[in-house]
Design an enzyme around this catalytic site. Sequence first.
Site, PDB file in Angstrom:
ATOM      1  N   LYS A 112     -10.650 -11.667 -10.431  1.00 41.53           N
ATOM      2  CA  LYS A 112     -11.874 -11.631  -9.619  1.00 41.53           C
ATOM      3  C   LYS A 112     -12.886 -12.684 -10.053  1.00 41.53           C
ATOM      4  O   LYS A 112     -13.709 -13.121  -9.257  1.00 41.53           O
ATOM      5  CB  LYS A 112     -12.550 -10.267  -9.740  1.00 41.53           C
ATOM      6  CG  LYS A 112     -11.660  -9.098  -9.499  1.00 41.53           C
ATOM      7  CD  LYS A 112     -11.296  -8.956  -8.058  1.00 41.53           C
ATOM      8  CE  LYS A 112     -10.344  -7.807  -7.864  1.00 41.53           C
ATOM      9  NZ  LYS A 112     -10.141  -7.433  -6.505  1.00 41.53           N
TER      10      LYS A 112
HETATM   11  C1  LIG Z   1      -6.023  -6.505 -11.768  1.00 38.94           C
HETATM   12  C2  LIG Z   1      -5.885  -6.417 -10.295  1.00 38.94           C
HETATM   13  N1  LIG Z   1      -4.700  -6.710  -9.735  1.00 38.94           N
HETATM   14  C3  LIG Z   1      -4.525  -6.640  -8.415  1.00 38.94           C
HETATM   15  C4  LIG Z   1      -5.540  -6.238  -7.557  1.00 38.94           C
HETATM   16  C5  LIG Z   1      -5.284  -6.214  -6.093  1.00 38.94           C
HETATM   17  O1  LIG Z   1      -5.908  -7.289  -5.452  1.00 38.94           O
HETATM   18  P1  LIG Z   1      -6.313  -7.190  -3.915  1.00 38.94           P
HETATM   19  O2  LIG Z   1      -7.259  -6.047  -3.802  1.00 38.94           O
HETATM   20  O3  LIG Z   1      -6.927  -8.486  -3.605  1.00 38.94           O
HETATM   21  O4  LIG Z   1      -5.054  -6.908  -3.188  1.00 38.94           O
HETATM   22  C6  LIG Z   1      -6.782  -5.907  -8.108  1.00 38.94           C
HETATM   23  C7  LIG Z   1      -7.929  -5.467  -7.292  1.00 38.94           C
HETATM   24  O5  LIG Z   1      -8.266  -5.967  -6.294  1.00 38.94           O
HETATM   25  C8  LIG Z   1      -6.975  -6.038  -9.486  1.00 38.94           C
HETATM   26  O6  LIG Z   1      -8.159  -5.802 -10.028  1.00 38.94           O
HETATM   27  N1  LIG Z   2      -9.135  -3.884  -7.037  1.00 43.62           N
HETATM   28  C1  LIG Z   2     -10.480  -4.128  -6.690  1.00 43.62           C
HETATM   29  C2  LIG Z   2     -10.883  -3.357  -5.484  1.00 43.62           C
HETATM   30  C3  LIG Z   2     -11.827  -4.121  -4.639  1.00 43.62           C
HETATM   31  O1  LIG Z   2     -11.170  -5.230  -4.153  1.00 43.62           O
HETATM   32  P1  LIG Z   2     -11.884  -6.489  -3.534  1.00 43.62           P
HETATM   33  O2  LIG Z   2     -10.998  -7.625  -3.922  1.00 43.62           O
HETATM   34  O3  LIG Z   2     -11.948  -6.251  -2.102  1.00 43.62           O
HETATM   35  O4  LIG Z   2     -13.239  -6.637  -4.128  1.00 43.62           O
HETATM   36  C4  LIG Z   2     -11.346  -3.877  -7.907  1.00 43.62           C
HETATM   37  O5  LIG Z   2     -10.834  -4.022  -8.999  1.00 43.62           O
HETATM   38  O6  LIG Z   2     -12.487  -3.552  -7.811  1.00 43.62           O
END
Ligand SMILES: Cc1ncc(COP(=O)(O)O)c(C=O)c1O
Ligand SMILES: N[C@@H](CCOP(=O)(O)O)C(=O)O
Length: 470
Positions: A112
């Site tokens: 993120k």
């Molecule tokens: C460590 C981790 N892996 C994978 C994901 C999944 O990613 P996305 O929500 O973009 O599918 C998340 C949260 O979004 C995460 O925090």
């Molecule tokens: N897995 C995410 C959930 C929110 O996902 P986002 O990519 O839409 O912000 C988290 O760790 O908070």
Amino acid sequence: MKYVSTRGEAPVLGFSDVLMAGLAADGGLYVPEQWPTLSEAEIASFAYRPYAEIAGRVIAPFVGDDIDGDQLNEMIAAAAATFRHPATTPVTQIAPNHFLLELFHGPTLAFKDVAMQLLARLVDRKLAETGERATIVGATSGDTGAAAVEAFRGRPNADVVILFPEGRVSPVQRRQMTTVADENVHVLAVEGTFDDCQAIVKDMFAHEAFRRSVGLTGVNSINWARIVAQVGYYFAAATALGAPHREVSFTVPTGNFGDIFAGYVAKRMGLPIRRLVIATNVNDILVRALTGGDYRTGAVTPTSSPSMDIQVSSNFERLLFEAYGRDGAAVSGLMARLKQGGGFEIGDGPLERIRAEFSAASSDEAATRETIARIHRATDLVIDPHTAVGVGAAEAHLDDGVPMVTLSTAHPAKFPDAVEAAIGRAPLLPEALSDLGDRTERMTRIAADTAAVEAFVLDRSRAASSEAAR
Ligand SMILES: Cc1ncc(COP(=O)(O)O)c(C=O)c1O
Ligand SMILES: N[C@@H](CCOP(=O)(O)O)C(=O)O
């Protein structure tokens, strides 16, 4: 570049307005009016260039004239400079034809940070230009919240309000949010699931008067700027492995479908991606949807990969919009059925189009533990449970001659218990976070109730505005 809503009713906006709007006024998600493409020669020129340079070239067409090119590149470079690795998002090999794209070298140890560090700079720039104040809201299953708190802490024109499901994130993830002392940071421990938190955030966006009164902006991947900031690393990894002269496949640990949708965007821009593999834990709505065509929510099961404990996968709406030939009314109808009846059947044509580009597989807890242990035995690398879910799905989709890249989305030290259960020892946090367990926590417990959260946000926003006026 202009943006349209997946539900077809909201005003068409430019990049900066989409950034600040977060969610479209009709409840949909913004997508570009057309997909910009890069030539084969341009993609080839990315090989082994610094990540920030590649990201700059990938992001620029989505921003258009909204931001001066040099200013945009400076922000991208400053965001990348917060990472501890000289390659920002390095690639490591774990098997003859299998690579990890390490996305966890940023300040909060999850992928993120790549987007959030840029998003905060983009929002800051916009607020400085307009002289306005914003309330940044986000729902988190652990990582988005920590990244947002870190990126927006101490910013003079923004309050950040993060909703997390109490008891459903790892202690390290919780402490990364709750131990930040800056007054503009507000962390809400919600009695519910991530889906409840995300629904509250979407409800707040739907309340026009409220949204305006607090200057609401969202940092979840429902905000297009989050997605576009995640496209660059697909290009960086693929070109390092021979693209555009050879195809590459990606496996992405998936929850809210933002990260893998960024891979789809890279493909639409011209990156030769053979397959995009969706990897989920037992919260496998996306695997069920791709297998049987039924997108239907169920109860959320807590797992050792808590950031993916998600049933309502928001960005899937963006893919449905493409699969339904950009028919906003059709997508609106599906979303109404999801809200009212908990699910919908994907039409045969759209499902076929999705299956032509995506595969999906899930891992249960035992398989995830086994994958962490096996990769450790084979390579000495310690991977986190989200990455392990990805590795498990990737191994079922290896294809001779096409390199497979699994996105390694978090540092293992964020999930010490799960890793210790697999390899017998807990990984250490990097130096900057080594005293995290000793820091004082601060959070507000709150019901999973939109009115209660709105009252909290309004109160904070008024207090911050009168403080600023003094
Ligand atoms: C460590 C981790 N892996 C994978 C994901 C999944 O990613 P996305 O929500 O973009 O599918 C998340 C949260 O979004 C995460 O925090
Ligand atoms: N897995 C995410 C959930 C929110 O996902 P986002 O990519 O839409 O912000 C988290 O760790 O908070």
